[in-house]
Each structure stands twice: as structure tokens, then as C-alpha cells.
Design an enzyme around this catalytic site. Structure first.
Site, PDB file in Angstrom:
ATOM      1  N   GLU A  73      -3.457   3.068   1.883  1.00 43.68           N
ATOM      2  CA  GLU A  73      -3.053   3.619   0.577  1.00 43.68           C
ATOM      3  C   GLU A  73      -3.308   5.132   0.530  1.00 43.68           C
ATOM      4  OE1 GLU A  73      -4.888   1.734  -2.958  1.00 43.68           O
ATOM      5  OE2 GLU A  73      -5.110   3.779  -3.662  1.00 43.68           O
TER       6      GLU A  73
ATOM      7  N   CYS B 267       3.201  -1.350  -4.420  1.00 42.19           N
ATOM      8  CA  CYS B 267       2.705  -1.791  -5.728  1.00 42.19           C
ATOM      9  C   CYS B 267       2.958  -0.683  -6.759  1.00 42.19           C
ATOM     10  CB  CYS B 267       1.215  -2.095  -5.643  1.00 42.19           C
ATOM     11  SG  CYS B 267       0.512  -2.463  -7.251  1.00 42.19           S
TER      12      CYS B 267
ATOM     13  N   HIS C  26       0.808  -1.232   0.000  1.00 45.07           N
ATOM     14  CA  HIS C  26       0.000   0.000   0.000  1.00 45.07           C
ATOM     15  C   HIS C  26       0.835   1.273   0.000  1.00 45.07           C
ATOM     16  CE1 HIS C  26      -3.041  -2.670   2.170  1.00 45.07           C
ATOM     17  NE2 HIS C  26      -3.619  -2.323   1.049  1.00 45.07           N
TER      18      HIS C  26
ATOM     19  N   CYS D 219      -7.693   0.237  -9.797  1.00 48.35           N
ATOM     20  CA  CYS D 219      -6.825  -0.818 -10.318  1.00 48.35           C
ATOM     21  C   CYS D 219      -7.637  -1.791 -11.180  1.00 48.35           C
ATOM     22  CB  CYS D 219      -6.191  -1.543  -9.139  1.00 48.35           C
ATOM     23  SG  CYS D 219      -5.347  -3.016  -9.630  1.00 48.35           S
TER      24      CYS D 219
ATOM     25  N   SER E 214     -10.105  -6.155   4.605  1.00 47.31           N
ATOM     26  CA  SER E 214      -9.607  -5.871   3.253  1.00 47.31           C
ATOM     27  C   SER E 214     -10.665  -5.089   2.488  1.00 47.31           C
ATOM     28  CB  SER E 214      -9.302  -7.199   2.546  1.00 47.31           C
ATOM     29  OG  SER E 214      -9.458  -7.067   1.158  1.00 47.31           O
ATOM     30  N   SER E 215     -10.297  -3.898   2.052  1.00 45.75           N
ATOM     31  CA  SER E 215     -11.290  -3.028   1.414  1.00 45.75           C
ATOM     32  C   SER E 215     -11.807  -3.615   0.100  1.00 45.75           C
ATOM     33  CB  SER E 215     -10.690  -1.633   1.266  1.00 45.75           C
ATOM     34  OG  SER E 215     -10.628  -1.200  -0.012  1.00 45.75           O
ATOM     35  N   ASN E 216     -10.921  -4.240  -0.690  1.00 42.29           N
ATOM     36  CA  ASN E 216     -11.416  -4.778  -1.970  1.00 42.29           C
ATOM     37  C   ASN E 216     -12.291  -6.013  -1.757  1.00 42.29           C
ATOM     38  OD1 ASN E 216      -9.884  -7.360  -2.999  1.00 42.29           O
ATOM     39  ND2 ASN E 216      -8.380  -6.141  -1.912  1.00 42.29           N
TER      40      ASN E 216
END
Ligand code: SF4
Length: 286
Positions: A129, A99, A77, A192, A220-222
Site C-alpha cells: 500500500e 480498495c 492495495h 481504516c 498480513s500486516s493487519n
């Protein structure tokens, strides 16, 4: 029971890169290695790294006492400039595994600020992030929000956190444009592609299945985004992080769909499909 697993599962590009490089480093070098914060939002993966010998610290003001002779890894992040400076001043070596997609977004924001744009980011201020982004750019020329505001700025660039869903981002910038009278506006979708593809698949699987399991970190946000998307279509959507959570649940149905977050390891998914084969004689579809 027929089980359909989404095509895009397991680690995304950024997590895979960070995880593999961390493991390579642990194997070839016996210098003590620290991770600042959790590499990813998945406790099974973090525990796996701890078992391989990684040490984790979370508070930049409480550095390990042996930092001068140790390495430190920057997670996928990213981190703020100030945190980076402290790590560089206090560790023997700093390995940056941010990333590249996150780094590109930061570079884009810096470039636009230099061109005179005020930056509005559709995202959650607390997400690592977003903290890293804010702490790496001119903080007086950026706002991270999910709410619509009337801005004093006329030259504005709107971007998004990499893990938000495209529909919400579109609604956000549409409302922003209605509320404000900008003379110069740039809208850049910085979501992304890995997470966008999983979003599309989540809709397909949720429509096809009687029940859906979303496998991924509870923070986990995603993963949470996939849960929300799936739940909107299929209310029988279950979010689990570990297989143990299924032990007292009855998953009986004809069609079961499986989705995973971008920080869910493929071995956890395998464990899940094996569990379904054993307990429900599930047939895993190609
Ligand atoms: S979700 Fe995308 S931006 Fe985030 S770590 Fe994975 S590849 Fe990088």
C-alpha cells in the site's frame, strides 16, 4: 471450552469487494485473467483464486506472453502510476480493484501536496500500500517512516498507513510535533475503520480469554497488528494461518478467543470452529 469469536471477522470491505468481483469476472468471462501480485496477504485465499482459474504474476518486468489478449486485475492495495501505465499499455483490459479507502487516501495526499504540504506517512516503506502511494504522488514531497525526523519543511501533513494501530500513530505524531517546529500542520488519521474496530475487539477478547487464536496470513500486516495487541494483554496468543498448525498443539482451556485478519476467509474461520467443536467439544458463544 467456551469460544468467543470477535464480531468483526472474515474479509473487510475492500477485500470482500476485490474477491467477489474477481470471482464474478471469472465466472462470466472466459478471457484469460491475470492478477498482478497477490490479491491479499493470505495464501489460502490466493490458492482458492488460483483454483478458480486466476493466473498470478509478480514482476512488472516479466509480463505474461499472452498479455495483449488477457485481462489484468489490480489488487486491493493498489499499484504505482508507472505499473498502471505498463499494464494499460500491455493488457487488453485492466480491472482496478484497489480498495476505495486506499484510493481516497491517495487522493487526499495528492490534494495536500498541491496545497504545498510536505507529507509524512506513518507506515512501512515495504508495504504494498505504501509503495503504491509513493509511486502515485509527487515523490519529492513525501516521506514514509516509523522514525521521528527533524524536518526542513514548515508546512507538513501527517497521515497513516491504513493498517497501523491508533496508539502507535498517536505516539508518532506527538513525538513529531515535539521534535519539529511547524508553522502549518495537518494531522489526518487515515487508519481504516475496519482495522480500528478489530483492534478494539482484540483488546476485549484478549482480556476475556485464557488463550487467543489469531487467524490470518503470516505476512498480513493487519493480522500481525492484532497478534501484537493481543499478546500485550494475553501472552497465550497464537498466530496461525492454517488449521493444520494446531494439530500438535494443546488448546485446552476454559475460555478461548478468536480474532481474524481482514484477508482471512470466513470459510477458514468455520473450519477452525468445527475443529474446536470436534476436538474440544467447544461451545461457540453468540
Ligand atoms: S483493511 Fe480497510 S483499507 Fe485495507 S482493504 Fe480492507 S477496507 Fe480497504
Amino acid at each position: 471450552m467456551k469460544v468467543k469469536v470477535a464480531e468483526k471477522v472474515g474479509f473487510c470491505y475492500g477485500v470482500n469487494r476485490a474477491y467477489n468481483k474477481t470471482n464474478e469476472m471469472l465466472k462470466k468471462d472466459n478471457k484469460k485473467t491475470y492478477l498482478f501480485g497477490e490479491l491479499v496477504h493470505n495464501k489460502i485465499v490466493v490458492q482458492n483464486l488460483k483454483n478458480s482459474g486466476i493466473n498470478i504474476f509478480k514482476d512488472i518486468n516479466k509480463l505474461p506472453t499472452d498479455s495483449k489478449t488477457s485481462k489484468v486485475i489490480i489488487r486491493a492495495h493498489g499499484i504505482t502510476l508507472e505499473e498502471r501505465r505498463i499494464l494499460e499499455d500491455n493488457f487488453d483490459e485492466v480491472i482496478d480493484l484497489t480498495c476505495p479507502i486506499v484510493s481516497n487516501m491517495t487522493s487526499f495526499v495528492i490534494k495536500k501536496q498541491k496545497e504545498g504540504y510536505f507529507i509524512v506517512v506513518y507506515g512501512s516503506k515495504q508495504h504494498p500500500e505504501m509503495r503504491a502511494l509513493k509511486g502515485s504522488v509527487d515523490q519529492s514531497k513525501i516521506k514514509i517512516t516509523k522514525d521521528i525526523h527533524k524536518e526542513n519543511y514548515k508546512k507538513v501533513c501527517i497521515v497513516s498507513q491504513t493498517t497501523v494501530d491508533i496508539k502507535s500513530f498517536k505516539n508518532f505524531y506527538t513525538e513529531y510535533l515535539k521534535t519539529n517546529d511547524f508553522s502549518d500542520i495537518i494531522i489526518k488519521n487515515t487508519i481504516c475503520i475496519e482495522t480500528s474496530k478489530r483492534e478494539i475487539e482484540a483488546k476485549k477478547i484478549a482480556n476475556w480469554a485464557d488463550k487467543v487464536i489469531v487467524l490470518g496470513g503470516k505476512n498480513s500486516s493487519n493480522t500481525k497488528k492484532l497478534v501484537n495487541i493481543s499478546k500485550t494483554i494475553n501472552e497465550k496468543t497464537l498466530h496461525i494461518e492454517e488449521i493444520e498448525e494446531l494439530k500438535n498443539k494443546d488448546l485446552s482451556c476454559e475460555k478461548l478467543g478468536i480474532l481474524t485478519g481482514t484477508s482471512t476467509a470466513i470459510w477458514t474461520l468455520k473450519e477452525l470452529t468445527e475443529y474446536l467443536k470436534n476436538k474440544y467439544s467447544a461451545e461457540i458463544l453468540d
